[in-house]
Design a protein around this motif. Structure first.
Motif, PDB file in Angstrom:
ATOM      1  N   SER A  41       0.822  -1.210   0.000  1.00 48.75           N
ATOM      2  CA  SER A  41       0.000   0.000   0.000  1.00 48.75           C
ATOM      3  C   SER A  41       0.858   1.263   0.000  1.00 48.75           C
ATOM      4  O   SER A  41       0.341   2.360  -0.219  1.00 48.75           O
ATOM      5  CB  SER A  41      -0.909   0.020   1.233  1.00 48.75           C
ATOM      6  N   ASP A  67      -5.324   9.206   0.187  1.00 54.83           N
ATOM      7  CA  ASP A  67      -6.372   8.681   1.054  1.00 54.83           C
ATOM      8  C   ASP A  67      -7.651   9.496   0.898  1.00 54.83           C
ATOM      9  O   ASP A  67      -7.772  10.322  -0.013  1.00 54.83           O
ATOM     10  CB  ASP A  67      -5.890   8.670   2.516  1.00 54.83           C
ATOM     11  N   ASP A 102      -4.417  -0.752   2.558  1.00 53.76           N
ATOM     12  CA  ASP A 102      -5.560  -0.668   1.642  1.00 53.76           C
ATOM     13  C   ASP A 102      -6.454  -1.891   1.781  1.00 53.76           C
ATOM     14  O   ASP A 102      -6.010  -2.957   2.217  1.00 53.76           O
ATOM     15  CB  ASP A 102      -5.067  -0.556   0.194  1.00 53.76           C
TER      16      ASP A 102
END
Length: 260
Positions: free
Chosen positions: A127, A167, A242
């Protein structure tokens, strides 16, 4: 003539002894490890693992620098623009890490020390684009015998996670204060076999921040004086990743280690 040779040898003896002692007590040690696995049949793949380790120990100083890289290529089907299907090798895993630490023993021949630690990891299929941290604090050699040692330290630090994708707030970088704790246990099972256990925790108290934990177990068997066979098992855990990624990843490897 023989008397001259004997006299010269006698004069050179102290220097040869001193050179040998310096060689045996060199503060610098280094090793390189390499392992590869190639699989054929229904699935074709290739794995490559390599690493370099450097250590320095003199008087009250102990330092180490470790570099590791892992690359995996797997054969997959690729559809060309004209519709034809071919099989090609593509990178399915790629990670490299570098970790450095320096310890300074507070008193000569003492057990307590202060340390500084820095690390950087780049994992292509995680991630994170990369993860880095720094930490400093206090540690202690809790026990030491002819066959075993246990070092453990703890201290405050700072961690940065660079995300591959923004994000929900549109941010790509997460910075956090951490408390780092780690322990390293070494034991010589016999003159040819050594066991090591490393545990590292980087706890981020901030709500929602990612904390990381790592455990590495290894057994090294000496084949000849400078060549060893190493079996290792590593567990890496991230608390915040994630949705399509795993929190915990493991790695099992068998490599050859050359010491020089």
């Amino acid at each position: 003539m023989n008397l001259k040779l004997a006299t010269a040898a006698l004069c050179l003896t102290p220097f040869l002894i001193q050179a040998e002692e310096q060689k045996e007590t060199s503060p610098m040690k280094a090793s390189a490890e390499f392992g590869a696995l190639f699989k054929t049949g229904d699935t074709k793949s290739g794995d490559l693992k390599a690493g370099l380790d450097f250590s320095f120990e003199k008087n009250q100083w102990r330092s180490s620098l470790n570099f590791d890289v892992l690359v995996r290529k797997t054969e997959t089907e690729v559809v060309k623009e004209d519709g034809t299907i071919t099989e090609e090798f593509e990178t399915s895993d790629q990670k490299w890490t570098i970790v450095g630490q320096t310890n300074y023993t507070i008193e000569p021949n003492g057990k307590n020390y202060v340390y500084g630690n820095a690390s950087y990891a780049d994992n292509r299929f995680s991630s994170f684009d990369n993860q880095s941290s720094i930490s400093s604090g206090w540690g202690r050699r809790w026990f030491e015998t002819e066959k075993a040692t246990l070092d453990a330290d703890v201290g405050p630090g700072y961690k940065r996670d660079v995300l591959k994708e923004p994000d929900e707030n549109g941010e790509t970088t997460h910075d956090a204060f951490i408390i780092q704790a780690q322990a390293l246990y070494k034991r010589k099972i016999n003159e040819h076999v050594e066991f090591k256990q490393l545990v590292v925790a980087k706890y981020a108290p901030k709500n929602g921040a990612n904390s990381t934990y790592k455990a590495e177990s290894s057994i090294t068997t000496k084949l000849i004086e400078t060549l060893q066979l190493k079996f290792s098992f590593i567990v890496d855990h991230n608390t915040d990743v994630d949705e399509n990624k795993e929190n915990t990843n493991t790695q099992t490897a068998m490599t050859l280690v050359y010491s020089f």
